[in-house]
Design a protein around this motif. Sequence first.
Motif, PDB file in Angstrom:
ATOM      1  N   ARG A   1       0.813  -1.200   0.000  1.00 39.69           N
ATOM      2  CA  ARG A   1       0.000   0.000   0.000  1.00 39.69           C
ATOM      3  C   ARG A   1       0.850   1.255   0.000  1.00 39.69           C
ATOM      4  N   LEU A   2       2.052   1.160   0.549  1.00 39.65           N
ATOM      5  CA  LEU A   2       2.932   2.323   0.551  1.00 39.65           C
ATOM      6  C   LEU A   2       3.309   2.718  -0.869  1.00 39.65           C
ATOM      7  N   VAL A   3       3.608   1.708  -1.694  1.00 37.30           N
ATOM      8  CA  VAL A   3       3.938   1.980  -3.093  1.00 37.30           C
ATOM      9  C   VAL A   3       2.735   2.595  -3.803  1.00 37.30           C
ATOM     10  N   HIS A   4       1.560   2.024  -3.568  1.00 35.37           N
ATOM     11  CA  HIS A   4       0.350   2.559  -4.183  1.00 35.37           C
ATOM     12  C   HIS A   4       0.117   4.003  -3.748  1.00 35.37           C
ATOM     13  N   ALA A   5       0.392   4.293  -2.473  1.00 37.94           N
ATOM     14  CA  ALA A   5       0.200   5.646  -1.954  1.00 37.94           C
ATOM     15  C   ALA A   5       1.111   6.630  -2.666  1.00 37.94           C
ATOM     16  N   ILE A   6       2.357   6.229  -2.880  1.00 37.58           N
ATOM     17  CA  ILE A   6       3.312   7.095  -3.575  1.00 37.58           C
ATOM     18  C   ILE A   6       2.862   7.325  -5.013  1.00 37.58           C
ATOM     19  N   GLN A   7       2.381   6.265  -5.655  1.00 34.36           N
ATOM     20  CA  GLN A   7       1.962   6.368  -7.046  1.00 34.36           C
ATOM     21  C   GLN A   7       0.735   7.265  -7.193  1.00 34.36           C
ATOM     22  N   LYS A   8      -0.205   7.144  -6.269  1.00 38.89           N
ATOM     23  CA  LYS A   8      -1.457   7.888  -6.363  1.00 38.89           C
ATOM     24  C   LYS A   8      -1.419   9.224  -5.637  1.00 38.89           C
ATOM     25  N   GLY A   9      -0.376   9.448  -4.839  1.00 39.32           N
ATOM     26  CA  GLY A   9      -0.319  10.683  -4.070  1.00 39.32           C
ATOM     27  C   GLY A   9      -1.286  10.701  -2.916  1.00 39.32           C
ATOM     28  N   ARG A  10      -1.754   9.531  -2.496  1.00 42.02           N
ATOM     29  CA  ARG A  10      -2.684   9.403  -1.362  1.00 42.02           C
ATOM     30  C   ARG A  10      -2.215   8.272  -0.456  1.00 42.02           C
ATOM     31  N   SER A  11      -2.250   8.522   0.836  1.00 47.85           N
ATOM     32  CA  SER A  11      -1.823   7.490   1.782  1.00 47.85           C
ATOM     33  C   SER A  11      -2.979   6.609   2.238  1.00 47.85           C
ATOM     34  N   MET A  12      -4.220   7.030   1.958  1.00 49.52           N
ATOM     35  CA  MET A  12      -5.429   6.329   2.433  1.00 49.52           C
ATOM     36  C   MET A  12      -5.390   6.197   3.955  1.00 49.52           C
ATOM     37  N   THR A  13      -4.859   7.227   4.602  1.00 49.89           N
ATOM     38  CA  THR A  13      -4.755   7.269   6.061  1.00 49.89           C
ATOM     39  C   THR A  13      -5.276   8.613   6.555  1.00 49.89           C
ATOM     40  N   ILE A  14      -6.030   8.579   7.638  1.00 56.22           N
ATOM     41  CA  ILE A  14      -6.587   9.785   8.245  1.00 56.22           C
ATOM     42  C   ILE A  14      -6.001   9.965   9.637  1.00 56.22           C
ATOM     43  N   GLY A  15      -5.629  11.178   9.975  1.00 57.20           N
ATOM     44  CA  GLY A  15      -5.175  11.484  11.328  1.00 57.20           C
ATOM     45  C   GLY A  15      -6.358  11.784  12.222  1.00 57.20           C
ATOM     46  N   LEU A  16      -6.301  11.312  13.446  1.00 52.87           N
ATOM     47  CA  LEU A  16      -7.365  11.549  14.423  1.00 52.87           C
ATOM     48  C   LEU A  16      -6.730  11.902  15.752  1.00 52.87           C
ATOM     49  N   THR A  17      -7.074  13.064  16.282  1.00 51.51           N
ATOM     50  CA  THR A  17      -6.573  13.444  17.591  1.00 51.51           C
ATOM     51  C   THR A  17      -7.738  13.803  18.499  1.00 51.51           C
TER      52      THR A  17
END
Length: 350
Positions: A49-65
């Motif tokens: 998924r890290l490679v896909h994130a780099i390719q698409k410019g999206r990490s598919m991860t949301i920060g929550l605080t």
Amino acid sequence: MSSLAEIARICGVSIGATSKALSGKAGVSETTRQRILSVAAQHHYRPNRLVHAIQKGRSMTIGLTCNDFRDDFSGRIVEGMLEVLYEAAYDTIVISWDLCVHEGEKVLRTFTERRVDGLLMFPPGDQPTPAYLQELRTFQRPIVVVDQTFAGVEEYAFVGSQDYEGGIAATEHLIELGHRRIANIFHRKISTGRARVEGFRHAMERHGLPVRETWMRDIQNYGSEEIYRHARELLTMEEAPTAIVCFNDWVAMDVLAATQDCGRRVPEDVSIVGFGDLRIASAVRPRLTTIAQDPIGIGRHAVRHLLTQLRAVNQQEEELRDTPPTPVSDRLPVRLVHRDSTRPAVRQSF
């Protein structure tokens, strides 16, 4: 677990062909596709998924605080958030404000370094520092503020409750029961507290009832001892209030304890209204009359607003990049839940 390159080597095809086969894209024959899929399954291949994130410019991860995950209300908001994030195939990085006291800027930098696509933000306990607000502005990703607002975040989407309307509903419930001597234990330090007490004052004024400042108690440190002390002082006055509107259900619990310790009865001697409809509200005796919020709904709405912003960013619509959209302010409805802690008042006069 094998890599993409290893699957390609075993099948005797290029990495590009292997990638197309595994992602369902055209460019390979059906026979080759099925052979690659079969080998991938045998070797337990999982996409990077890290490679896909780099390719698409999206990490598919949301920060929550969040300020306090132990709190029943906040926990249920997070429950609603995670439900929608899971459905949308997003992962979550969670950081607690309580574990990062005075390190708000570090929290934001962590999210930036992890390349999260967006941020769901409960407010910190205190008004953020200028350095924090500056770091927030450099975040440059969609942000949704949840439950409470604070100075410096007016430009971001907000999702919370109709706190002002809830303050009115709690007060008018008591007025309809004949109460005229109504106290309020509130928390002006935070936006929800200010809105609820403003609703209280509005309802009292609308019905021509005076607000006695000696019966208005502003919580400074939000500790049980302070709330308990305020309640005892109110209940032992020569002319004590016959009803108390509380900032939330936890404040109402301390008021219930003080009432019992003062030898007073609920609701015979004093009626009490909470806010939130936490699980404890229906478990305590007498069961607490309160204003019900929708924390799971708040969480769901917050994520949906964030996903809407992310879709707009990903589509790179020219008009949205040139003209930022008007920030959303989404306040979910509240409702009165009448239980056992309120009852009609005896004849009253000032």
